[in-house]
Write an enzyme that holds these catalytic residues in place. Structure first.
Site, mmCIF file in Angstrom:
data_model
loop_
_atom_site.group_PDB
_atom_site.id
_atom_site.type_symbol
_atom_site.label_atom_id
_atom_site.label_comp_id
_atom_site.label_asym_id
_atom_site.label_seq_id
_atom_site.Cartn_x
_atom_site.Cartn_y
_atom_site.Cartn_z
ATOM 1 C CG HIS A 95 -4.922 5.392 -5.010
ATOM 2 N ND1 HIS A 95 -4.662 4.379 -4.109
ATOM 3 C CD2 HIS A 95 -5.563 6.348 -4.305
ATOM 4 C CE1 HIS A 95 -5.136 4.710 -2.916
ATOM 5 N NE2 HIS A 95 -5.685 5.918 -2.999
ATOM 6 C CG ASP A 97 -6.288 10.193 -2.229
ATOM 7 O OD1 ASP A 97 -6.386 8.953 -2.409
ATOM 8 O OD2 ASP A 97 -5.989 10.691 -1.120
ATOM 9 C CG HIS A 250 -1.922 7.096 -1.053
ATOM 10 N ND1 HIS A 250 -2.122 8.226 -1.821
ATOM 11 C CD2 HIS A 250 -3.157 6.705 -0.654
ATOM 12 C CE1 HIS A 250 -3.407 8.505 -1.871
ATOM 13 N NE2 HIS A 250 -4.069 7.586 -1.176
ATOM 14 N NE ARG A 265 -9.738 10.798 0.577
ATOM 15 C CZ ARG A 265 -9.925 10.223 -0.610
ATOM 16 N NH1 ARG A 265 -9.255 9.127 -0.926
ATOM 17 N NH2 ARG A 265 -10.771 10.734 -1.474
HETATM 18 O O1 LIG Z 1 -6.165 3.352 4.146
HETATM 19 C C1 LIG Z 1 -5.166 4.024 3.830
HETATM 20 O O2 LIG Z 1 -4.100 3.964 4.418
HETATM 21 C C2 LIG Z 1 -5.258 4.929 2.651
HETATM 22 C C3 LIG Z 1 -6.661 5.029 2.145
HETATM 23 C C4 LIG Z 1 -6.728 5.649 0.820
HETATM 24 O O3 LIG Z 1 -5.882 5.514 0.003
HETATM 25 C C5 LIG Z 1 -7.845 6.496 0.454
HETATM 26 O O4 LIG Z 1 -8.818 6.590 1.186
HETATM 27 O O5 LIG Z 1 -7.760 7.115 -0.592
HETATM 28 FE FE LIG Z 2 -6.039 7.213 -1.367
#
Ligand SMILES: O=C(O)CCC(=O)C(=O)O
Ligand SMILES: [Fe+2]
Length: 296
Positions: A95, A97, A250, A265
């Site tokens: 995806h 974000d 990602h 994040r």
């Molecule tokens: O856990 C991760 O490495 C990425 C997490 C993720 O994609 C997000 O929180 O949007």
């Molecule tokens: Fe993400």
């Protein structure tokens, strides 16, 4: 002030040294980091001495922040921080974000706090390299397409197979339904580079049936996830990864059993995407003004 960058792969990722991102940064340093991000799409900073406040301050150098998420609550007392916690869920799907809103974040930062002894890597893909890899007839097709992105779909896990906690999380995630149409090929506003702007929230191609859409999206997505276009980042604690959410996707690999894994994040507010003809994305449903300002 110059920063040092060391490429991790040919197509994506660089490790940055020579700068302490826990300190306030001058304009020249921010410009250098931005230039490195434009080139490498994902930057890794090691041994960062950041708390929640420090991570927010670092991210703010690149623009106003979003709140944690349109529907998921932040960490207590840190409204711009989304906890990424293996206990709560695992983002093991490709995806970009928050692309279901009109102006998804332009950049995301992830800071490692608890890292499992094995696994837990994050994959980050360069969607501009994917676009360049398309054979010309497919590139022409992609140039003409628009996709509808939504947060309300089954994430490959049907409702009936969710346990109670998972069902509750899904209900929260979809407590506001968003649908936004974005160009499948997005022009990066700083570099002019074209990238495939799809990812997991892209569920339908405008003008095609669901079944036809799936085939086209899967075909285009296969170029994004080519191993050559993907950074596989193996985390250590106290690292920060900054990635350009306008031109990457990602995936958080779920390969660490029940070991705890925790990152925080913080995302930087983005602009409304534009396609190759300059036409901008449009919202179909869902107001995200509580979540994000619109960056110029
Ligand atoms: O856990 C991760 O490495 C990425 C997490 C993720 O994609 C997000 O929180 O949007
Ligand atoms: Fe993400």
């Amino acid at each position: 002030m110059t920063i040092d960058t060391r490429k991790v792969t040919a197509n994506i990722g660089a490790q940055v040294s020579g700068v302490d991102i826990a300190k306030p940064l001058d304009d020249e340093t921010v410009t250098a980091i931005r230039a490195a991000l434009n080139e490498h799409k994902a930057l890794v900073f090691d041994d960062v001495d950041l708390d929640d406040e420090g991570q927010q301050d670092f991210a703010r150098h690149f623009g106003p922040l979003t709140t944690a998420h349109p529907t998921v609550p932040s960490i207590d007392g840190a409204p711009n921080i989304l906890p990424v916690d293996s206990e709560r869920g695992r983002a093991n799907h490709w995806h970009t974000d928050v692309t279901f809103v009109l102006n998804p974040p332009q950049a995301s930062t992830l800071r490692s706090i608890v890292i499992p002894p094995y696994g837990g890597e994050t994959l980050i893909a360069n969607s501009a390299a994917a676009y360049r890899d398309l054979p010309e007839p497919l590139r022409h097709l992609a140039d003409t397409l628009w996709a509808v992105h939504t947060n309300d779909y089954d994430y490959a896990v049907p409702d009936e197979s969710l346990d109670e906690a998972q069902a509750e999380q899904r209900a929260q995630f979809t407590s506001i339904t968003y649908e936004t149409a974005h160009p499948v090929v997005r022009v990066h506003p700083l570099t002019g580079e074209r990238g495939l702007f799809i990812g997991g929230f892209a569920q339908r191609i405008v003008g095609l049936s669901t079944a036809e859409s799936r085939k086209i999206l899967d075909l285009l997505q296969s170029y994004v996830t080519r191993p050559e276009n993907v950074l596989r980042w193996r985390w250590s604690p106290n690292q920060l990864v900054l990635f350009d959410n306008r031109i990457t996707q990602h995936y958080a690999i779920d390969n660490y059993d029940d070991r705890p894994r925790r990152l925080n994040r913080v995302t930087v507010a983005g602009d409304v995407p534009a396609g190759i003809d300059g036409k901008q994305s449009y919202s179909i449903t869902g107001d995200a003004s509580h979540y994000t300002p619109v960056a110029a």
